[in-house]
Design a protein around this motif. Sequence first.
Motif, PDB file in Angstrom:
ATOM      1  N   LEU A  92       0.430  11.779 -12.182  1.00  0.00           N
ATOM      2  CA  LEU A  92       0.257  13.220 -12.023  1.00  0.00           C
ATOM      3  C   LEU A  92      -0.354  13.464 -10.656  1.00  0.00           C
ATOM      4  N   ILE A  93       0.392  14.155  -9.781  1.00  0.00           N
ATOM      5  CA  ILE A  93      -0.127  14.558  -8.475  1.00  0.00           C
ATOM      6  C   ILE A  93      -0.558  16.009  -8.610  1.00  0.00           C
ATOM      7  N   TRP A  94      -1.860  16.233  -8.474  1.00  0.00           N
ATOM      8  CA  TRP A  94      -2.405  17.554  -8.793  1.00  0.00           C
ATOM      9  C   TRP A  94      -3.273  18.067  -7.646  1.00  0.00           C
ATOM     10  N   GLY A  95      -2.921  19.239  -7.140  1.00  0.00           N
ATOM     11  CA  GLY A  95      -3.700  19.887  -6.084  1.00  0.00           C
ATOM     12  C   GLY A  95      -3.010  21.152  -5.624  1.00  0.00           C
ATOM     13  N   GLN A 100      -3.392   9.989 -20.047  1.00  0.00           N
ATOM     14  CA  GLN A 100      -2.287   9.032 -20.104  1.00  0.00           C
ATOM     15  C   GLN A 100      -1.670   8.717 -18.740  1.00  0.00           C
ATOM     16  N   PHE A 101      -1.895   9.597 -17.746  1.00  0.00           N
ATOM     17  CA  PHE A 101      -1.279   9.420 -16.434  1.00  0.00           C
ATOM     18  C   PHE A 101      -2.303   8.935 -15.410  1.00  0.00           C
ATOM     19  N   ASN A 102      -1.805   8.315 -14.358  1.00  0.00           N
ATOM     20  CA  ASN A 102      -2.628   8.065 -13.178  1.00  0.00           C
ATOM     21  C   ASN A 102      -2.739   9.401 -12.442  1.00  0.00           C
ATOM     22  N   VAL A 103      -3.931   9.953 -12.378  1.00  0.00           N
ATOM     23  CA  VAL A 103      -4.129  11.275 -11.780  1.00  0.00           C
ATOM     24  C   VAL A 103      -4.539  11.110 -10.323  1.00  0.00           C
ATOM     25  N   VAL A 104      -3.750  11.702  -9.431  1.00  0.00           N
ATOM     26  CA  VAL A 104      -4.019  11.647  -7.993  1.00  0.00           C
ATOM     27  C   VAL A 104      -4.313  13.064  -7.512  1.00  0.00           C
ATOM     28  N   GLU A 105      -5.468  13.235  -6.879  1.00  0.00           N
ATOM     29  CA  GLU A 105      -5.852  14.547  -6.358  1.00  0.00           C
ATOM     30  C   GLU A 105      -5.945  14.462  -4.831  1.00  0.00           C
ATOM     31  N   PRO A 106      -4.878  14.854  -4.126  1.00  0.00           N
ATOM     32  CA  PRO A 106      -4.859  14.718  -2.663  1.00  0.00           C
ATOM     33  C   PRO A 106      -5.581  15.848  -1.936  1.00  0.00           C
ATOM     34  N   MET A 127       0.844  -1.199   0.000  1.00  0.00           N
ATOM     35  CA  MET A 127       0.000   0.000   0.000  1.00  0.00           C
ATOM     36  C   MET A 127       0.881   1.252   0.000  1.00  0.00           C
ATOM     37  N   THR A 128       0.569   2.208  -0.874  1.00  0.00           N
ATOM     38  CA  THR A 128       1.341   3.449  -0.959  1.00  0.00           C
ATOM     39  C   THR A 128       0.526   4.613  -0.401  1.00  0.00           C
ATOM     40  N   LEU A 129       1.220   5.719  -0.120  1.00  0.00           N
ATOM     41  CA  LEU A 129       0.503   6.896   0.376  1.00  0.00           C
ATOM     42  C   LEU A 129      -0.478   7.410  -0.665  1.00  0.00           C
ATOM     43  N   LEU A 130      -0.144   7.272  -1.942  1.00  0.00           N
ATOM     44  CA  LEU A 130      -1.042   7.756  -2.996  1.00  0.00           C
ATOM     45  C   LEU A 130      -2.374   7.021  -2.982  1.00  0.00           C
ATOM     46  N   SER A 131      -2.367   5.779  -2.501  1.00  0.00           N
ATOM     47  CA  SER A 131      -3.606   4.995  -2.484  1.00  0.00           C
ATOM     48  C   SER A 131      -4.606   5.521  -1.455  1.00  0.00           C
ATOM     49  N   LEU A 132      -4.162   6.445  -0.591  1.00  0.00           N
ATOM     50  CA  LEU A 132      -5.080   7.040   0.382  1.00  0.00           C
ATOM     51  C   LEU A 132      -6.019   8.047  -0.274  1.00  0.00           C
ATOM     52  N   PHE A 133      -5.717   8.400  -1.522  1.00  0.00           N
ATOM     53  CA  PHE A 133      -6.493   9.427  -2.212  1.00  0.00           C
ATOM     54  C   PHE A 133      -7.067   8.852  -3.512  1.00  0.00           C
ATOM     55  N   LYS A 134      -7.889   9.635  -4.160  1.00  0.00           N
ATOM     56  CA  LYS A 134      -8.510   9.219  -5.415  1.00  0.00           C
ATOM     57  C   LYS A 134      -7.456   9.046  -6.505  1.00  0.00           C
ATOM     58  N   ASN A 135      -7.435   7.864  -7.133  1.00  0.00           N
ATOM     59  CA  ASN A 135      -6.548   7.564  -8.256  1.00  0.00           C
ATOM     60  C   ASN A 135      -7.381   7.206  -9.468  1.00  0.00           C
ATOM     61  N   THR A 136      -6.969   7.664 -10.657  1.00  0.00           N
ATOM     62  CA  THR A 136      -7.713   7.282 -11.865  1.00  0.00           C
ATOM     63  C   THR A 136      -7.265   5.922 -12.391  1.00  0.00           C
ATOM     64  N   ASN A 137      -5.992   5.552 -12.149  1.00  0.00           N
ATOM     65  CA  ASN A 137      -5.480   4.252 -12.600  1.00  0.00           C
ATOM     66  C   ASN A 137      -4.206   3.931 -11.843  1.00  0.00           C
ATOM     67  N   ASN A 138      -4.344   3.318 -10.661  1.00  0.00           N
ATOM     68  CA  ASN A 138      -3.165   3.093  -9.831  1.00  0.00           C
ATOM     69  C   ASN A 138      -2.264   1.970 -10.326  1.00  0.00           C
ATOM     70  N   ASN A 139      -2.616   1.337 -11.443  1.00  0.00           N
ATOM     71  CA  ASN A 139      -1.717   0.360 -12.070  1.00  0.00           C
ATOM     72  C   ASN A 139      -0.735   1.023 -13.033  1.00  0.00           C
ATOM     73  N   ASN A 140      -0.949   2.309 -13.277  1.00  0.00           N
ATOM     74  CA  ASN A 140      -0.108   3.069 -14.195  1.00  0.00           C
ATOM     75  C   ASN A 140       0.980   3.784 -13.385  1.00  0.00           C
ATOM     76  N   PRO A 141       2.270   3.456 -13.602  1.00  0.00           N
ATOM     77  CA  PRO A 141       3.336   4.111 -12.814  1.00  0.00           C
ATOM     78  C   PRO A 141       3.503   5.594 -13.146  1.00  0.00           C
ATOM     79  N   HIS A 142       3.164   5.994 -14.380  1.00  0.00           N
ATOM     80  CA  HIS A 142       3.233   7.414 -14.750  1.00  0.00           C
ATOM     81  C   HIS A 142       2.151   8.154 -13.977  1.00  0.00           C
TER      82      HIS A 142
END
Length: 328
Positions: free
Chosen positions: A18-21, A133-139, A1-16
Motif C-alpha cells: 500500500l503506497i499511501w500519501g 496485511q500490506f507493506n505500508v509505504v508512506e512517501p 534496492m528499490t525506490l520504495l526502500s527510500l521511505f518508511k516501510n512496515t514490512n518490505n518482505n511483503n510484496p503486497h
Amino acid sequence: MTLLSLFKNTNNNNPHTLIWGGDDFLNDYLANSYIKEDQFKDLEHVSVDCENDVLDELIASLTESSLFSENKLILVKNPFFLTEKVPKKLKKQIDDLQKIFDNLNELEDVVVIVASYDKLDRRKKLTKTVLKQFNVVEPTIRSYEVGAVVKSLIKTEGYTITQSALQLLIERSDQVIDTILSNYQKLKMAANDNKITEKSVIQNVDLSLAQNIFAILEAALNKNYQEAIERLDNQLREGTNPIQLLAVFENQLELILVVKILAQRGRSEVQIVKELGVHPYRVKLALRNKLTVPELEQLLQKAIQLEFNYKNGIYHEDNFLKLFVLSV
C-alpha cells in the motif's frame, strides 16, 4: 534496492504493498517503478481504477484466475473504500473485499494499492485489515530532505548526477518534488552513459516562473538594475501578471527577512532550514544578502503597498513595477 526502500516501510518482505500519501504524482512514480521490477516481469499486469470502475471489477480481478500467466499483479488506484466516502449501497462489495483481504496470504496474485489521500478512515475494519496485511509505504518528504531523497532516487535508478547539477535541478524545479521528477524524466532521456551534468540541466530544464522572478530581485539587490529591468520586461512580454510578480517579490523578501532575524537570534544555517522547512540553498542565499533588517522591512512594506494600490486601480500600467525594482 528499490525506490520504495527510500521511505518508511512496515514490512518490505511483503510484496503486497500500500503506497499511501497525499502526493499522487510521487505515488504513481513509485508504483510504476515497483511494478516494473524483475520479480513481477512474468506476471500479468491488471490495473483497476476504483473511481472509474465498479468495485465488482476489482473483486473479479482479485478472485478470478489469469488467462495469460500463472499469476497476476493487480494495481489498485483510487481505493475510496479505505476512506469515509463509501455509499451504503456498496456494503456487499465491501464485505467481499474484507473476506479477500482477511485471507490475503492465500492469494497467489500480488496486490499493489495506490492511495493518494491525506487521510484514511482508520476506524473501518477494512482499512485496519489493509494496514495490517500490506507493506505500508508512506512517501513523505520534508522540504530540507528533498536534495538527499532525489539524489538517492537517481542513484537507485542507475544514474549519476553531479552535486552542481542536482542543485540546479532542484532550483529550477522550485524545490517541488513533482516538478523535480518531471524534469528528471527529461534528463534521463538526454543522459549519456546515465550521467546527468550541470550542462544537461541548463539545456533541458527551463527556469521556472518563480526562478525567473527571483532572478529579477537578485539582480536588483546586487544593484544590477539593467539586467533586472530586462528580465522584468521579458516576464511582462510573456504575459506574467503584475500581481504574480509582486507576490513572488514579497515571498522572497519575507524569506530573506525571516532568515536574517533568526540568524540575529543565534540560529545556525542548519537550524534555520529545519525551522522554516525550506530548501537549504534558499537559506544560504538569504544569509548572503547584504540588506539590513530595517531595509528589508521597508522594501517588503513597499511591495505590499504597491500590490494594494494595483488591486484598487490606483496603478493601471506596469511602470510601477520598474519603479519598485529600481528602488531596491
